[in-house]
Design a protein around this motif. Sequence first.
Motif, short mmCIF file in Angstrom:
data_model
loop_
_atom_site.label_atom_id
_atom_site.label_comp_id
_atom_site.label_asym_id
_atom_site.label_seq_id
_atom_site.Cartn_x
_atom_site.Cartn_y
_atom_site.Cartn_z
N UNK A 1 137.05 16.31 -33.85
CA UNK A 1 135.62 16.62 -33.70
C UNK A 1 134.86 15.55 -32.93
N UNK A 2 135.19 14.28 -33.21
CA UNK A 2 134.39 13.23 -32.55
C UNK A 2 134.72 13.05 -31.07
N UNK A 3 135.76 13.71 -30.57
CA UNK A 3 135.99 13.63 -29.13
C UNK A 3 135.69 14.94 -28.40
N UNK A 4 135.32 15.98 -29.15
CA UNK A 4 135.07 17.28 -28.51
C UNK A 4 133.98 17.19 -27.44
N UNK A 5 132.98 16.35 -27.67
CA UNK A 5 131.88 16.25 -26.70
C UNK A 5 132.35 15.77 -25.32
N UNK A 6 133.51 15.08 -25.27
CA UNK A 6 134.01 14.60 -23.98
C UNK A 6 134.47 15.75 -23.08
N UNK A 7 134.58 16.96 -23.67
CA UNK A 7 134.90 18.14 -22.86
C UNK A 7 133.76 18.49 -21.89
N UNK B 1 141.96 7.85 -31.50
CA UNK B 1 141.35 8.25 -32.79
C UNK B 1 142.38 8.15 -33.91
N UNK C 1 134.21 23.92 -40.31
CA UNK C 1 135.09 23.65 -39.18
C UNK C 1 134.28 23.65 -37.89
N UNK C 2 134.83 23.05 -36.88
CA UNK C 2 134.16 23.00 -35.59
C UNK C 2 133.87 24.41 -35.08
N UNK C 3 134.79 25.32 -35.31
CA UNK C 3 134.62 26.70 -34.85
C UNK C 3 133.41 27.37 -35.47
N UNK D 1 145.34 16.62 -37.49
CA UNK D 1 144.48 15.80 -36.65
C UNK D 1 143.03 16.29 -36.75
N UNK D 2 142.11 15.44 -36.34
CA UNK D 2 140.68 15.80 -36.40
C UNK D 2 140.03 15.31 -35.12
N UNK E 1 142.28 11.10 -28.06
CA UNK E 1 142.82 11.76 -29.26
C UNK E 1 143.83 10.82 -29.94
N UNK F 1 130.86 25.91 -36.72
CA UNK F 1 129.70 25.19 -36.23
C UNK F 1 129.26 25.74 -34.88
#
Lengths: 386, 386
Positions: A50-56, A293, A2-4, A47-48, A290, A6
């Motif tokens: 992960x691929x937009x988390x970097x936009x934070x 996606x 999971x992203x967490x 939902x997933x 989101x 990671x």
Amino acid sequence: MRLGDLLSTFEGSAPLAAQDQERLDRLYAHLCQQTEMFLGYPVAKDFDCRSVARFLELPLNNIGDPFAPSTYQVDTREFEREVVEFAARLLRAEGDTWWGYVTNGGSEGNLYGLYLARELYPQGIVYFSQATHYSVSKNMHLLGMRHIMIRAQKSGEIDYEDLRATLRIHRDVTPIIFANIGTTMTEGKDDIAKIRQIFAELAISQSYIHSDAALCGFIAPFLAPRPAFDFADGADSISISGHKFIGSPIPCGIVLALKHHVDRIARSITYIGNLDTTITGSRNGLTPLILWLAIKRYGEGGFRARVAHSLEVAEYACCRLREIGIEAWRNPNAITVVFASPGPALCQKWQLASAKGQSHLVVMPNISREQIESFIADLVKDGGAL
Amino acid sequence: MRLGDLLSTFEGSAPLAAQDQERLDRLYAHLCQQTEMFLGYPVAKDFDCRSVARFLELPLNNIGDPFAPSTYQVDTREFEREVVEFAARLLRAEGDTWWGYVTNGGSEGNLYGLYLARELYPQGIVYFSQATHYSVSKNMHLLGMRHIMIRAQKSGEIDYEDLRATLRIHRDVTPIIFANIGTTMTEGKDDIAKIRQIFAELAISQSYIHSDAALCGFIAPFLAPRPAFDFADGADSISISGHKFIGSPIPCGIVLALKHHVDRIARSITYIGNLDTTITGSRNGLTPLILWLAIKRYGEGGFRARVAHSLEVAEYACCRLREIGIEAWRNPNAITVVFASPGPALCQKWQLASAKGQSHLVVMPNISREQIESFIADLVKDGGAL
């Protein structure tokens, strides 16, 4: 992975005090657990992002109208336009007759629709059924609009006879219909074709219909028979939630309206020195990504399959509840199963919203037969059965 | 290592079509570049959200009042309350006389303040200066409030003589003051102590003051002399932006109001069947964590240091602009530097907001002398100098 997990292994991640980091970690663990256990809220959990988390990392802002130019260039307005366009096509808006944007939730979309209606018909009366979500009364109060509550049928659908009789009394005033396309408690759907028919019978030539399709905006287009609720059926504006059937970690939504209505508003707003046709000004740039996606991943076919899955599991849940002796029912083609409330402990455990002795399951696409079975097992154990 | 780099190496991250993944990658690269280059927007870029990114896995929703119980338990309301409390303390609200929540931006906070004022004084007139942000006219129009625009001084501060003369004419109507604590273009600050003084002179006993401290809510408390703008100075409600001086990838804000005002609203809302005192219903659960992170990282001392840095670099920028022959000025203790607009190419490159031949730099805490120097070099090359 999971992203967490990671991120927690990411060296030097946060210059936070140890106790603050621990609090965040505890919150995250607690919320993961809470998320496992709910059946009562109309919230897709699969939902997933992960691929937009970097936009934070970026100061995103889709300020103003997504279709108008802006000097603020750290935006995702191109992706937002694609999201809104996908929804417009699904809800059968013709050619370029429509306009819309990504909102902070269904409630903002409803406020927008009512605001448009008020600008067009300042003296109009809003008609809405008693099964309408409480936030709508708040919106009408905010906007200072006259309104009349109409009886609802047991299904949650508006009582057309009461509507007809009430409209007849006020034939001199433009009616504004706030239509529920899936009520909160029973997923009742008002039929705007029937409502238009009543207008015709009463020779009412001017009207406005807003469809609150918070839950069902991306469900109803895939049902047979197709409910009468969208632009082809005569809606003037439609609000959809993004965090319900589509799924999003942040409340969001899509509002759509006929472009010539919005153009009239835009003019009146220019007069007060403002070309911005949205309600909020600064706007979230992450939620459009989101939703984009989800649309790219599922496409129309994917949404159709999600609807089929939900309907099937809803039917399964309804049968199983009856099998163990619990009164349960659902509206035709609804993903909401209504049943007699179990005790408070189970309501709390499964986060069931309850009113007047009734609870409901909202069978979102992530809910499996196995989850239904463990809920049923809890009910049996609780003696809620028989 | 940035979050983006980290996630792009994460195996099996997104089941997205290759061309969609490429579009996201291109968008990310483009926005990173755009973010480097702006000096014109009041947006701090030095936030770090890595430790909250994992919360994007969860269907967060801080629905309703953060201080009231909720059955929806995937929330961050405990952290939200800490954020609001930090702000309340900084803005000198006494004991538990205050209430507030995390909004979707400064504009929602202003709408909330005006809404409270309207509920308390339905016949009141809103007074606001001509330097007020355009969104305020939209809010007053939405709420259907009477309003009168007052002249602004060159600084952007309201013209107290015009205000006094206008108030005198309408002494029979409760005044609602919309005070700017940092106007958009010049960061002019209305002095609510002076405004209270005018009320006293005119024997006006009933009034409401809303402070729009979008930019300066977390700046003004650290200035000497301290501007008169907060609860101790007599404000009834205050709105602050989260994505401006504090910094956030998602537009957000904090609204605070005197609790007894909100209680009166809550009663009137109960009457229409709704205990929710917020405007939006479903609410973002991620932005409270983002603001909480900033507050934990900086603390009061950190914010004080950020203000000192911004003031110092603003003074530096002002001097350097004058040295190369460009007319430039700033209000006392302002982080906004106003100067004659350069050509359109430079305005575009540095994303400068311009109006009436004037542009401004807003020297946020992440802006360094080096960035000011490269901007100055561009101006000199452009021949904007002399």
